[in-house]
Design an enzyme around this catalytic site. Structure first.
Site, PDB file in Angstrom:
ATOM      1  N   CYS A  45      15.490  -7.695   4.401  1.00  0.00           N
ATOM      2  CA  CYS A  45      14.666  -8.884   4.594  1.00  0.00           C
ATOM      3  C   CYS A  45      14.624  -9.618   3.261  1.00  0.00           C
ATOM      4  O   CYS A  45      14.163  -9.078   2.255  1.00  0.00           O
ATOM      5  CB  CYS A  45      13.251  -8.531   5.035  1.00  0.00           C
ATOM      6  SG  CYS A  45      12.192  -9.997   5.203  1.00  0.00           S
ATOM      7  N   ASN A  50       0.709   0.846   5.921  1.00  0.00           N
ATOM      8  CA  ASN A  50       1.347   0.034   4.878  1.00  0.00           C
ATOM      9  C   ASN A  50       2.130  -1.072   5.573  1.00  0.00           C
ATOM     10  O   ASN A  50       2.997  -0.800   6.397  1.00  0.00           O
ATOM     11  CB  ASN A  50       2.282   0.919   4.042  1.00  0.00           C
ATOM     12  CG  ASN A  50       3.184   0.132   3.096  1.00  0.00           C
ATOM     13  OD1 ASN A  50       4.281   0.559   2.796  1.00  0.00           O
ATOM     14  ND2 ASN A  50       2.725  -1.005   2.624  1.00  0.00           N
ATOM     15  N   GLY A  51       1.817  -2.325   5.244  1.00  0.00           N
ATOM     16  CA  GLY A  51       2.541  -3.437   5.836  1.00  0.00           C
ATOM     17  C   GLY A  51       1.605  -4.533   6.305  1.00  0.00           C
ATOM     18  O   GLY A  51       0.429  -4.571   5.930  1.00  0.00           O
ATOM     19  N   CYS A  73      12.554  -4.547   3.251  1.00  0.00           N
ATOM     20  CA  CYS A  73      12.227  -5.531   2.211  1.00  0.00           C
ATOM     21  C   CYS A  73      13.045  -5.248   0.957  1.00  0.00           C
ATOM     22  O   CYS A  73      12.925  -4.183   0.345  1.00  0.00           O
ATOM     23  CB  CYS A  73      10.736  -5.455   1.891  1.00  0.00           C
ATOM     24  SG  CYS A  73      10.229  -6.474   0.487  1.00  0.00           S
ATOM     25  N   ASP A 132      12.931  -9.909 -16.613  1.00  0.00           N
ATOM     26  CA  ASP A 132      11.806  -9.459 -15.796  1.00  0.00           C
ATOM     27  C   ASP A 132      12.262  -9.411 -14.346  1.00  0.00           C
ATOM     28  O   ASP A 132      13.297  -9.983 -13.983  1.00  0.00           O
ATOM     29  CB  ASP A 132      10.594 -10.376 -15.944  1.00  0.00           C
ATOM     30  CG  ASP A 132       9.292  -9.688 -15.564  1.00  0.00           C
ATOM     31  OD1 ASP A 132       9.322  -8.492 -15.204  1.00  0.00           O
ATOM     32  OD2 ASP A 132       8.229 -10.341 -15.615  1.00  0.00           O
ATOM     33  N   ASP A 133      11.470  -8.723 -13.510  1.00  0.00           N
ATOM     34  CA  ASP A 133      11.870  -8.561 -12.114  1.00  0.00           C
ATOM     35  C   ASP A 133      11.803  -9.860 -11.331  1.00  0.00           C
ATOM     36  O   ASP A 133      12.530 -10.044 -10.358  1.00  0.00           O
ATOM     37  CB  ASP A 133      10.987  -7.505 -11.432  1.00  0.00           C
ATOM     38  CG  ASP A 133       9.534  -7.932 -11.409  1.00  0.00           C
ATOM     39  OD1 ASP A 133       9.113  -8.573 -10.435  1.00  0.00           O
ATOM     40  OD2 ASP A 133       8.816  -7.636 -12.385  1.00  0.00           O
ATOM     41  N   CYS A 190       0.849  -1.177   0.000  1.00  0.00           N
ATOM     42  CA  CYS A 190       0.000   0.000   0.000  1.00  0.00           C
ATOM     43  C   CYS A 190       0.894   1.240   0.000  1.00  0.00           C
ATOM     44  O   CYS A 190       2.091   1.153   0.190  1.00  0.00           O
ATOM     45  CB  CYS A 190      -0.898   0.015   1.229  1.00  0.00           C
ATOM     46  SG  CYS A 190      -1.946  -1.443   1.366  1.00  0.00           S
ATOM     47  N   GLY A 227      -0.765   0.385  -4.975  1.00  0.00           N
ATOM     48  CA  GLY A 227      -2.076  -0.176  -4.659  1.00  0.00           C
ATOM     49  C   GLY A 227      -3.137   0.378  -5.574  1.00  0.00           C
ATOM     50  O   GLY A 227      -3.262   1.591  -5.708  1.00  0.00           O
ATOM     51  N   CYS A 239      11.517 -14.242   1.686  1.00  0.00           N
ATOM     52  CA  CYS A 239      10.787 -14.907   0.610  1.00  0.00           C
ATOM     53  C   CYS A 239      11.728 -15.704  -0.295  1.00  0.00           C
ATOM     54  O   CYS A 239      11.296 -16.624  -0.981  1.00  0.00           O
ATOM     55  CB  CYS A 239       9.978 -13.901  -0.202  1.00  0.00           C
ATOM     56  SG  CYS A 239      10.940 -12.514  -0.836  1.00  0.00           S
ATOM     57  N   TYR A 285      11.356  -4.376  -7.178  1.00  0.00           N
ATOM     58  CA  TYR A 285      10.085  -4.248  -7.901  1.00  0.00           C
ATOM     59  C   TYR A 285       9.107  -3.217  -7.363  1.00  0.00           C
ATOM     60  O   TYR A 285       8.555  -2.423  -8.119  1.00  0.00           O
ATOM     61  CB  TYR A 285       9.390  -5.616  -7.942  1.00  0.00           C
ATOM     62  CG  TYR A 285       8.014  -5.555  -8.584  1.00  0.00           C
ATOM     63  CD1 TYR A 285       7.886  -5.294  -9.943  1.00  0.00           C
ATOM     64  CD2 TYR A 285       6.869  -5.727  -7.828  1.00  0.00           C
ATOM     65  CE1 TYR A 285       6.626  -5.214 -10.532  1.00  0.00           C
ATOM     66  CE2 TYR A 285       5.614  -5.663  -8.413  1.00  0.00           C
ATOM     67  CZ  TYR A 285       5.500  -5.404  -9.760  1.00  0.00           C
ATOM     68  OH  TYR A 285       4.278  -5.322 -10.338  1.00  0.00           O
TER      69      TYR A 285
END
Length: 481
Positions: free
Chosen positions: A447, A111-112, A249, A358-359, A8, A36, A450, A255
């Site tokens: 971070c 946001n988060g 992040c 691509d990202d 967001c 968003g 992922c 991205y």
């Protein structure tokens, strides 16, 4: 063209005098629209009177000239653009949230994603709290409101509330007389502020929004920092600073953020160029042309071209009048929109060996269609390169990766992925390279959970992003009987 749904965007203004703050927020949100596209909202403070409007849709669709005029003038305002990773897509979950309580009013934009939202919500419900939304933002508003009843000021209430919140949150909060900005102790999500020549202060998720409203960038908020903007200027509360390791992040650089933004002193465009350069060194290939997938792959494609010496070309034309494909509900709709959104330039790729950048590669279906389009346009070879490592783990801090089930890299080998995409080769950026995308390198603190599975916080006890999705559990049945 990634299937990852992004964060967001939050925005706030504290003006030196009463003026058309709604229009400023409008332009700020427009600059943050990439963060968003589901819903948006604005709250204007006119000497303690809050006027607000929010709805599902894009900023320029929701806020017509009549709606902006109806918000009136004021000297403080907050705004929000949303893609909801927690809570359903509906008007009720649009932000900012406005709260009326015994000590006044508050508007909050977030946001988060909290990792302990489920526990906090359950605790509040058992105390009699009634929730109107399914988002964790309302949980934050309840916690701050509870603390406000005990604390002498809104900033002290926010400070106390942060002891209860775990996970990712960048907050913009408005009281009748103050604008508050706060960033979680890890600093997962970006938040910065600037100042205009007229003395107005601007808070935004990204520096591009500060630029858009004619303000000069001042600095990023530090992880754990609270900033208070009022008639006396700006002051910092640092009680939560340096309490946890810094973990912004890394996908913000790869991205999420706009290329013209600067986050924690590093140009997003420069970081993506560096990602492409690392890709060229780690995964070289003999080719005739490098093309990027608009828009998120273009910077990395340019970086790959410069580092490899392979010419850069414009391989696709993007339809500017269609939203990002991953905002569409359902995979089938996303796939149908790929060709409407992108069209290959045959002159660029015909009879060429193409490096396609691509990202990221998440589920693979969109990339497979893009590769097919290049083949149909006459490309001899298509070598796919991702400027992010393979996604192998869920994200609990706001990115819409909630399970391993549909992640391509969790279910297939590189050779199998190559075959599924119809490519001649496939390669990902290494995790080691990702940690060196900014000048500070690993010292900055990223971070990368992922990609790596190394989570900076405890994991949520209930992994569902929305506890009201699907069937009600047996435990919940018992609680409701």
């Amino acid at each position: 063209m990634s299937n990852i749904r992004e964060e967001c965007g939050v925005f706030g203004i504290f003006a030196s005098k009463t003026c058309d703050v709604a229009s400023t927020v409008y332009y700020g949100l427009f600059a943050l629209q990439h963060r968003g596209q589901e819903s948006c909202g604005i709250v204007v403070n006119d000497d303690g009177l809050f006027r607000h409007d929010k709805d599902t849709g894009l900023v320029n669709d929701v806020f017509t000239s009549d709606k902006l005029a109806a918000l009136g003038t004021g000297n403080i305002a907050v705004g929000h653009v949303r893609y909801g990773t927690t809570g359903a897509t509906e008007r009720l979950n649009a932000q900012p949230i406005v709260v009326n309580h015994i000590k006044g009013r508050m508007a909050l934009a977030h946001n988060g994603n909290l990792v302990n939202a489920f526990e906090l919500r359950a605790e509040l419900e058992l105390q009699g709290s009634i929730f109107h939304t399914t988002s964790d933002t309302e949980v934050i508003s309840y916690i701050i409101t509870k603390e406000r009843l005990r604390q002498p000021s809104i900033e002290q209430a926010v400070n106390a509330a942060m002891h209860h919140l775990r996970g990712a949150y960048s907050l913009v909060i408005m009281s009748p007389s103050k604008l508050i900005a706060a960033r979680d102790e890890h600093g997962f999500r970006p938040l910065c502020y600037g100042k205009r020549e007229d003395g107005s202060y601007i808070v935004a998720s990204e520096s591009c929004a500060i630029d858009a409203v004619g303000a000069a960038f001042v600095r990023d908020l530090e992880p754990g920092e609270i900033l208070v903007f009022d008639k006396n200027g700006v002051r910092s509360i640092r009680d939560h600073c340096e309490k946890q390791p810094h973990k912004i992040c890394v996908f913000e650089y790869i991205y999420f953020a706009r290329p013209d933004s600067v986050i924690e002193g590093c140009s997003v465009h420069a970081a993506r160029m560096k990602a492409g350069a690392f890709l060229a060194k780690e995964h070289p290939v003999e080719a005739d042309i490098v093309v990027g997938v608009p828009d998120s792959g273009l910077d990395a494609a340019l970086g790959y071209s410069v580092a490899s010496g392979i010419p850069y070309g414009i391989g696709f034309i993007k339809n500017k009048y269609i939203g990002r494909t991953f905002i569409s509900p359902g995979q089938k709709s996303r796939e149908d929109k790929v060709r409407i959104k992108l069209n290959p330039i045959a002159e660029t790729v015909k009879d060429k060996r193409v490096v396609l950048i691509d990202d990221s590669i998440v589920r693979g279906t969109t990339m497979a269609r893009i590769v097919k389009m290049l083949r149909e346009a006459g490309a001899m070879e298509v070598h796919v390169r991702s400027s992010a490592p393979p996604f192998t783990n869920p994200c609990y801090y706001g990115t819409d990766i909630d399970s391993k089930e549909n992640l391509l890299a969790c279910n297939y080998t590189i050779d199998e992925i190559c075959k599924l995409l119809g490519a001649d080769s496939v390669a990902y950026l290494s995790l080691a390279a990702v940690e060196h995308l900014t000048p500070k390198g690993p010292a900055q603190g990223f971070c990368t959970a992922c990609f790596s599975g190394n989570y900076p916080t405890e994991l949520p006890t209930d992994p569902r992003k929305n506890r009201f999705e699907g069937k009600i559990s047996e435990r919940e049945k018992e609680q409701h009987e």
